[in-house]
Design a protein around this motif. Structure first.
Motif, PDB file in Angstrom:
ATOM      1  N   GLU A 106      -6.138  -4.383 -14.667  1.00  0.00           N
ATOM      2  CA  GLU A 106      -5.759  -5.803 -14.641  1.00  0.00           C
ATOM      3  C   GLU A 106      -6.987  -6.705 -14.458  1.00  0.00           C
ATOM      4  N   LEU A 107      -7.872  -6.308 -13.543  1.00  0.00           N
ATOM      5  CA  LEU A 107      -9.074  -7.111 -13.299  1.00  0.00           C
ATOM      6  C   LEU A 107      -9.962  -7.142 -14.541  1.00  0.00           C
ATOM      7  N   GLN A 108     -10.159  -5.995 -15.153  1.00  0.00           N
ATOM      8  CA  GLN A 108     -11.013  -5.956 -16.348  1.00  0.00           C
ATOM      9  C   GLN A 108     -10.408  -6.766 -17.487  1.00  0.00           C
ATOM     10  N   THR A 109      -9.104  -6.760 -17.614  1.00  0.00           N
ATOM     11  CA  THR A 109      -8.437  -7.561 -18.645  1.00  0.00           C
ATOM     12  C   THR A 109      -8.683  -9.042 -18.395  1.00  0.00           C
ATOM     13  N   LYS A 110      -8.533  -9.462 -17.149  1.00  0.00           N
ATOM     14  CA  LYS A 110      -8.789 -10.874 -16.796  1.00  0.00           C
ATOM     15  C   LYS A 110     -10.250 -11.239 -17.031  1.00  0.00           C
ATOM     16  N   GLN A 111     -11.158 -10.340 -16.633  1.00  0.00           N
ATOM     17  CA  GLN A 111     -12.585 -10.610 -16.819  1.00  0.00           C
ATOM     18  C   GLN A 111     -12.945 -10.688 -18.299  1.00  0.00           C
ATOM     19  N   ALA A 112     -12.383  -9.799 -19.091  1.00  0.00           N
ATOM     20  CA  ALA A 112     -12.665  -9.809 -20.530  1.00  0.00           C
ATOM     21  C   ALA A 112     -12.177 -11.108 -21.164  1.00  0.00           C
ATOM     22  N   GLN A 113     -10.976 -11.539 -20.798  1.00  0.00           N
ATOM     23  CA  GLN A 113     -10.431 -12.782 -21.345  1.00  0.00           C
ATOM     24  C   GLN A 113     -11.281 -13.976 -20.913  1.00  0.00           C
ATOM     25  N   ALA A 114     -11.653 -14.006 -19.639  1.00  0.00           N
ATOM     26  CA  ALA A 114     -12.478 -15.116 -19.130  1.00  0.00           C
ATOM     27  C   ALA A 114     -13.842 -15.120 -19.821  1.00  0.00           C
ATOM     28  N   GLY A 115     -14.426 -13.935 -19.998  1.00  0.00           N
ATOM     29  CA  GLY A 115     -15.723 -13.838 -20.681  1.00  0.00           C
ATOM     30  C   GLY A 115     -15.635 -14.302 -22.124  1.00  0.00           C
ATOM     31  N   PHE A 116     -14.569 -13.896 -22.799  1.00  0.00           N
ATOM     32  CA  PHE A 116     -14.369 -14.314 -24.190  1.00  0.00           C
ATOM     33  C   PHE A 116     -14.206 -15.831 -24.283  1.00  0.00           C
ATOM     34  N   ASP A 117     -13.404 -16.398 -23.395  1.00  0.00           N
ATOM     35  CA  ASP A 117     -13.177 -17.850 -23.399  1.00  0.00           C
ATOM     36  C   ASP A 117     -14.479 -18.614 -23.149  1.00  0.00           C
ATOM     37  N   LYS A 118     -15.265 -18.126 -22.194  1.00  0.00           N
ATOM     38  CA  LYS A 118     -16.548 -18.791 -21.899  1.00  0.00           C
ATOM     39  C   LYS A 118     -17.511 -18.664 -23.075  1.00  0.00           C
ATOM     40  N   ALA A 119     -17.556 -17.494 -23.686  1.00  0.00           N
ATOM     41  CA  ALA A 119     -18.447 -17.295 -24.841  1.00  0.00           C
ATOM     42  C   ALA A 119     -18.032 -18.189 -26.007  1.00  0.00           C
ATOM     43  N   LEU A 120     -16.743 -18.304 -26.224  1.00  0.00           N
ATOM     44  CA  LEU A 120     -16.245 -19.159 -27.297  1.00  0.00           C
ATOM     45  C   LEU A 120     -16.594 -20.627 -27.030  1.00  0.00           C
ATOM     46  N   ALA A 121     -16.396 -21.065 -25.791  1.00  0.00           N
ATOM     47  CA  ALA A 121     -16.732 -22.447 -25.426  1.00  0.00           C
ATOM     48  C   ALA A 121     -18.238 -22.688 -25.564  1.00  0.00           C
ATOM     49  N   HIS A 122     -19.033 -21.702 -25.156  1.00  0.00           N
ATOM     50  CA  HIS A 122     -20.498 -21.834 -25.264  1.00  0.00           C
ATOM     51  C   HIS A 122     -20.926 -21.907 -26.729  1.00  0.00           C
ATOM     52  N   THR A 123     -20.330 -21.085 -27.562  1.00  0.00           N
ATOM     53  CA  THR A 123     -20.647 -21.100 -28.989  1.00  0.00           C
ATOM     54  C   THR A 123     -20.310 -22.457 -29.601  1.00  0.00           C
ATOM     55  N   ALA A 124     -19.173 -23.003 -29.228  1.00  0.00           N
ATOM     56  CA  ALA A 124     -18.785 -24.327 -29.734  1.00  0.00           C
ATOM     57  C   ALA A 124     -19.770 -25.393 -29.265  1.00  0.00           C
ATOM     58  N   LYS A 125     -20.198 -25.302 -28.011  1.00  0.00           N
ATOM     59  CA  LYS A 125     -21.152 -26.279 -27.471  1.00  0.00           C
ATOM     60  C   LYS A 125     -22.498 -26.175 -28.183  1.00  0.00           C
ATOM     61  N   VAL A 126     -22.976 -24.965 -28.388  1.00  0.00           N
ATOM     62  CA  VAL A 126     -24.255 -24.774 -29.081  1.00  0.00           C
ATOM     63  C   VAL A 126     -24.153 -25.267 -30.521  1.00  0.00           C
ATOM     64  N   SER A 127     -23.030 -25.001 -31.165  1.00  0.00           N
ATOM     65  CA  SER A 127     -22.822 -25.478 -32.533  1.00  0.00           C
ATOM     66  C   SER A 127     -22.844 -27.001 -32.583  1.00  0.00           C
ATOM     67  N   GLU A 128     -22.165 -27.621 -31.631  1.00  0.00           N
ATOM     68  CA  GLU A 128     -22.138 -29.089 -31.566  1.00  0.00           C
ATOM     69  C   GLU A 128     -23.543 -29.653 -31.312  1.00  0.00           C
ATOM     70  N   LEU A 129     -24.276 -29.051 -30.381  1.00  0.00           N
ATOM     71  CA  LEU A 129     -25.639 -29.510 -30.092  1.00  0.00           C
ATOM     72  C   LEU A 129     -26.560 -29.332 -31.297  1.00  0.00           C
ATOM     73  N   THR A 130     -26.395 -28.224 -31.999  1.00  0.00           N
ATOM     74  CA  THR A 130     -27.227 -27.953 -33.169  1.00  0.00           C
ATOM     75  C   THR A 130     -26.949 -28.959 -34.284  1.00  0.00           C
ATOM     76  N   THR A 131     -25.689 -29.237 -34.511  1.00  0.00           N
ATOM     77  CA  THR A 131     -25.321 -30.219 -35.531  1.00  0.00           C
ATOM     78  C   THR A 131     -25.865 -31.600 -35.174  1.00  0.00           C
ATOM     79  N   LYS A 132     -25.704 -31.984 -33.924  1.00  0.00           N
ATOM     80  CA  LYS A 132     -26.211 -33.275 -33.457  1.00  0.00           C
ATOM     81  C   LYS A 132     -27.731 -33.327 -33.585  1.00  0.00           C
ATOM     82  N   ALA A 133     -28.400 -32.246 -33.207  1.00  0.00           N
ATOM     83  CA  ALA A 133     -29.863 -32.197 -33.280  1.00  0.00           C
ATOM     84  C   ALA A 133     -30.351 -32.344 -34.716  1.00  0.00           C
ATOM     85  N   ALA A 134     -29.713 -31.629 -35.627  1.00  0.00           N
ATOM     86  CA  ALA A 134     -30.117 -31.710 -37.034  1.00  0.00           C
ATOM     87  C   ALA A 134     -29.920 -33.127 -37.558  1.00  0.00           C
ATOM     88  N   SER A 135     -28.818 -33.739 -37.195  1.00  0.00           N
ATOM     89  CA  SER A 135     -28.540 -35.100 -37.634  1.00  0.00           C
ATOM     90  C   SER A 135     -29.575 -36.077 -37.085  1.00  0.00           C
TER      91      SER A 135
END
Length: 160
Positions: free
Chosen positions: A104-133
């Protein structure tokens, strides 16, 4: 604080390049006036355009440098948070009493890690697009200015 780009160094380098450019233009203008008096008529206009192009490139470089610094800080913060989450996760695993608790703990940790990685990827993508512009904005403005000047000269030449 660990900085990837030293803003003072960028400003000093830009100032030195501007001074060198101005000296180059002055020497070149003197030579053109001596060797090609007819071409010297447009020299100031061409030099002004070249200087504006150089300034646009310098602004683009400064924008890119600031963007890389922001991206670097974002990635470093994410890595630090991910490391801390890993340490906390390992500590939580040691506190588990049953195999079911571990799953149960590993399932929660995996989901939390995935959510954070996805949010980080979106943030980096947004920053990169803004930077290029932001980095391309000064160059786009200069290209637009050049296109308008060229179009105006072409119309004037075709009317003559």
């Amino acid at each position: 604080m660990n900085q990837f780009i030293n803003e003072d160094a960028i400003k000093a380098g830009t100032a030195a390049m501007e001074k060198g450019y101005e000296q180059f233009v002055a020497m070149t203008k003197a030579q053109v006036e001596k060797m090609f008096p007819a071409a010297a008529k447009n020299f100031d206009e061409i030099a002004a355009f070249n200087k504006a192009s150089y300034e646009a490139a310098a602004k683009a470089s400064q924008a890119a440098a600031k963007a890389f610094e922001t991206l670097g800080k974002t990635v470093a913060t994410y890595n630090q948070e991910a490391f801390q989450a890993g340490v906390e996760g390992a500590q939580a695993l040691f506190a588990c009493k049953t195999f079911q608790d571990v799953v149960e703990l590993q399932t929660k940790q995996a989901q939390a890690g995935f959510d954070k990685a996805l949010a980080h990827t979106a943030k980096v993508s947004e920053l990169t697009t803004k930077a290029a512009s932001e980095a391309m904005e000064p160059m786009n403005a200069q290209v637009t200015k050049a296109f308008k000047a060229f179009t105006k000269q072409a119309k004037t030449a075709s009317a003559a």
